[in-house]
Motif scaffolding. Structure first.
Motif, mmCIF file in Angstrom:
data_model
loop_
_atom_site.group_PDB
_atom_site.id
_atom_site.type_symbol
_atom_site.label_atom_id
_atom_site.label_comp_id
_atom_site.label_asym_id
_atom_site.label_seq_id
_atom_site.Cartn_x
_atom_site.Cartn_y
_atom_site.Cartn_z
ATOM 1 N N SER A 1 0.816 -1.212 0.000
ATOM 2 C CA SER A 1 0.000 0.000 0.000
ATOM 3 C C SER A 1 0.852 1.266 0.000
ATOM 4 C CB SER A 1 -0.931 0.004 1.215
ATOM 5 O OG SER A 1 -0.173 0.017 2.409
ATOM 6 N N ILE A 2 2.114 1.184 0.433
ATOM 7 C CA ILE A 2 3.004 2.352 0.391
ATOM 8 C C ILE A 2 4.104 2.190 -0.647
ATOM 9 C CG2 ILE A 2 2.566 2.955 2.785
ATOM 10 C CD1 ILE A 2 5.185 1.666 3.562
ATOM 11 N N GLN B 1 -3.726 7.630 7.927
ATOM 12 C CA GLN B 1 -4.209 6.370 7.359
ATOM 13 C C GLN B 1 -5.596 6.021 7.871
ATOM 14 O OE1 GLN B 1 -2.336 4.960 4.885
ATOM 15 N NE2 GLN B 1 -1.133 6.823 5.287
ATOM 16 N N ASN C 1 -6.820 1.954 7.925
ATOM 17 C CA ASN C 1 -5.989 0.996 7.191
ATOM 18 C C ASN C 1 -4.865 0.517 8.112
ATOM 19 O OD1 ASN C 1 -7.519 1.419 4.839
ATOM 20 N ND2 ASN C 1 -6.231 3.143 4.231
ATOM 21 N N SER D 1 -1.477 -0.502 6.428
ATOM 22 C CA SER D 1 -0.674 0.633 5.982
ATOM 23 C C SER D 1 -0.079 1.382 7.162
ATOM 24 C CB SER D 1 -1.521 1.588 5.138
ATOM 25 O OG SER D 1 -2.050 0.941 4.009
ATOM 26 N N MET D 2 -0.882 1.585 8.204
ATOM 27 C CA MET D 2 -0.375 2.268 9.388
ATOM 28 C C MET D 2 0.739 1.466 10.049
ATOM 29 S SD MET D 2 -2.528 3.652 12.688
ATOM 30 C CE MET D 2 -3.424 4.826 11.676
#
Length: 321
Positions: free
Chosen positions: A91-92, A278, A285, A288-289
């Motif tokens: 996601s990143i 996030q 999320n 992601s976090m």
């Protein structure tokens, strides 16, 4: 006179009992330390594994980051690096399958990471340099300004930590708007330097007070100036304490969120602001976090491991006088 068999037997029983008590105490001590280490390291483990889990695994709170559909058949390397369990890093834009592709999220992450690195390093360095000089003056000279003396001046510095950050929000917002420092790294550097300066002064004052004044007196007799004695004699001796103060300042400035979110918007945003962002209409999320959080704390872990001996020396120096 030789020992009788009864005496030898009693001595052996005493030694055996002493060894049993020693091993029991050691086992209890190391057991408590191991338990405490697990408690301290579990949040890091949970953050790292959450970044590797699929969304259902995150919601179910599974301890192991492998999806339930994992099977041993097939190419092990392909499953490890390309199975869809790198959701947080994907996601990143930092998963193995996305590193070779262009990613706006990865570019944003690298920009935030660079902002955090520059702001934290520069502000911590400035705080240590200014704080060391202020602490040296308070530990070696006697000042009086109106009714304020050395202890009053030191308390004044520490009193700046009493105010909650929200009280200073509006004054800094108005001041930075007038000085055109909003959304700039320089603005954050100045603010972070002021925020950690009292802590550095407090640590370094205790450090300098453990150094005998006879060393400086001998240096002055040999022809050195005050600055010469400070830079060539005092600073090398106080270096472990300065490193400890630098690391503490680095951790505080690296993790600061409130002022970074208040005073920046586009160009000078830092990693904590990106971690807190996030959230959305669909919820948080977590993957992601978790990936962002682990990427943010990893440099601090490396610095702490590399400079561990300086931290221990610096923290222990002020306790022995």
């Amino acid at each position: 006179m030789t020992d009788t068999p009864v005496q030898i037997f009693r001595d052996s029983d005493t030694d055996r009992g002493f060894r049993m008590k020693w091993w029991a105490s050691r086992t209890a001590i190391y057991g408590v330390l191991a338990f405490w280490a697990v408690i301290c390291l579990f949040p890091i483990y949970w953050t790292a594994t959450t970044s590797l889990k699929m969304a259902p695994n995150v919601m179910q709170g599974q301890m192991v980051p492998f999806p339930q559909s994992w099977t041993p058949e097939g190419d092990w390397a392909k499953k490890l690096f390309y199975a869809p369990k790198w959701k947080g890093w994907e996601s990143i834009g930092l998963s193995p399958q996305t590193l070779s592709q262009e990613s706006t999220v990865r570019a944003e992450f690298l920009k935030r990471f660079g902002n955090s690195t520059i702001v934290a390093l520069v502000s911590s360095t400035l705080a240590v340099v200014l704080g060391a000089m202020a602490a040296y003056g308070l530990s070696r000279f006697r000042y009086k300004w109106a009714w304020l003396k050395n202890d009053d001046i030191l308390f004044f510095f520490l009193s700046q930590l009493i105010l909650p950050p929200v009280v200073l929000a509006l004054p800094f917002l108005v001041l930075y708007k007038e000085l055109a420092l909003l959304d700039t790294r320089i603005g954050l550097i100045l603010l972070y330097t002021l925020s950690v300066l009292p802590i550095v002064i407090w640590i370094m004052k205790d450090q300098f007070e453990t150094i005998p004044t006879e060393l400086e007196e001998a240096a002055l007799v040999d022809g050195l100036s005050i600055w010469g004695a400070f830079l060539t004699i005092i600073v090398p001796i106080a270096l472990p304490g300065m490193v400890a103060a630098f690391i503490l300042s680095l951790v505080l400035t690296w993790n600061e969120y409130f002022f970074a979110a208040l005073l920046t918007s586009t160009h000078a945003n830092t990693l904590p602001v990106m971690v807190a962002s996030q959230t959305g209409s669909q919820g948080i999320n977590w993957w992601s976090m978790a990936a962002l959080s682990f990427a943010a704390i990893l440099p601090l872990i490396v610095i702490g491991v590399v400079l561990e001996r300086f931290i221990i020396k610096g923290m222990a120096a002020g306790a022995v006088k």
